[in-house]
Design an enzyme around this catalytic site. Structure first.
Site, short mmCIF file in Angstrom:
data_model
loop_
_atom_site.label_atom_id
_atom_site.label_comp_id
_atom_site.label_asym_id
_atom_site.label_seq_id
_atom_site.Cartn_x
_atom_site.Cartn_y
_atom_site.Cartn_z
N ASP A 40 2.40 6.79 8.78
CA ASP A 40 2.75 5.41 9.13
C ASP A 40 1.88 4.47 8.31
O ASP A 40 0.67 4.70 8.17
CB ASP A 40 2.50 5.15 10.62
CG ASP A 40 3.46 5.92 11.52
OD1 ASP A 40 4.36 6.59 10.99
OD2 ASP A 40 3.30 5.86 12.75
N ASP A 58 14.25 5.10 19.94
CA ASP A 58 12.92 5.04 20.53
C ASP A 58 13.06 4.51 21.95
O ASP A 58 13.63 3.44 22.15
CB ASP A 58 12.01 4.11 19.72
CG ASP A 58 12.03 4.47 18.23
OD1 ASP A 58 12.05 5.68 17.92
OD2 ASP A 58 12.04 3.55 17.39
#
EC number: 5.3.1.16
Length: 237
Positions: free
Chosen positions: A8, A129
């Site tokens: 990330d 998500d």
């Protein structure tokens, strides 16, 4: 089953979050290129990368990082975060990125998903998500009223072949994947399902493989050493 080590990116730095909270970012590697190359040497073929700044801003922010990793390592790079337009999709896929992940756009602009899948097929994935079964968007900052299985079925109808499911409350916590939710998703659609969030060790990898999942994204477990990437790749074969 495929193993996707994760990087990330926030402000061009490799970080991991706890439960998707941006202010919890912890730097986990000095160099994104060195981290990616270490993954390649461990046997990885794919890498999952997220533009955290882009996810919050709704625009590409760290694109050069992902393009550099793809060019320098030869890994198949999968990128998500801030991809909200067809221009974003075309930008990445025409510059060496193997697959893009649409997240918020799946809820806010389903026509984009249909159009992207019509043009690029398997090079389009959708990230779902969820918190308590409901889909979160805008870099996980907003949780709406759409149930994750409902969205998954709509994405299947739109032509999506790969779904990435993250249980936000488990993300970065090394508490084990959301097996019940993942199995329910795998049973509900014909799409390939990738597990994300909570993976801690080889037992989790074996459980996901036994559940018939297509892939698993491994982040903090690899950086913290609770999971050997090379062993995970071997166990998933």
């Amino acid at each position: 089953m495929l193993i996707f080590p994760a990087i990330d990116i926030q402000n061009e730095t490799c970080v991991r979050l706890y439960r998707g909270e941006m202010d919890s970012a912890e730097q986990v590697a000095d160099s994104y290129l060195a981290a990616a190359d270490a993954f390649r040497r461990a046997g990885a073929k794919w890498i999952h990368m997220v533009d955290l700044d882009g996810a919050c801003a709704g625009a590409r922010k760290n694109a050069h990082v992902f393009l550099e990793v793809a060019k320098q390592t030869g890994l198949h790079v999968e990128v998500g975060g801030g991809i909200r337009t067809m221009d974003d999709v075309e930008y990445y896929l025409s510059r060496g990125i193997a697959r893009v992940v649409l997240g918020s756009a799946a809820v806010n602009d389903p026509q984009l998903v249909c159009d992207a899948c019509a043009l690029y097929g398997a090079r389009i994935a959708v990230g779902i998500d969820a918190r308590n079964g409901f889909v979160a968007t805008q870099g996980w900052l907003e949780t709406g009223s759409v149930q994750y299985l409902e969205l998954a079925k709509a994405m299947e109808q739109a032509g999506v072949q790969t779904l990435i499911f993250t249980d936000i409350d488990r993300d970065g916590m090394l508490s084990g994947p959301a097996l019940d939710s993942l199995c329910a998703l795998n049973d509900a659609v014909s799409c390939d399902v990738v597990a994300s969030g909570g993976i801690r060790d080889l037992a989790d990898i074996r459980a996901l493989k036994a559940a018939g999942l297509y892939g698993a994204i491994c982040g903090r477990s690899v950086y913290k050493g609770t999971l050997s990437l090379a062993e995970a790749i071997a166990a998933a074969e």
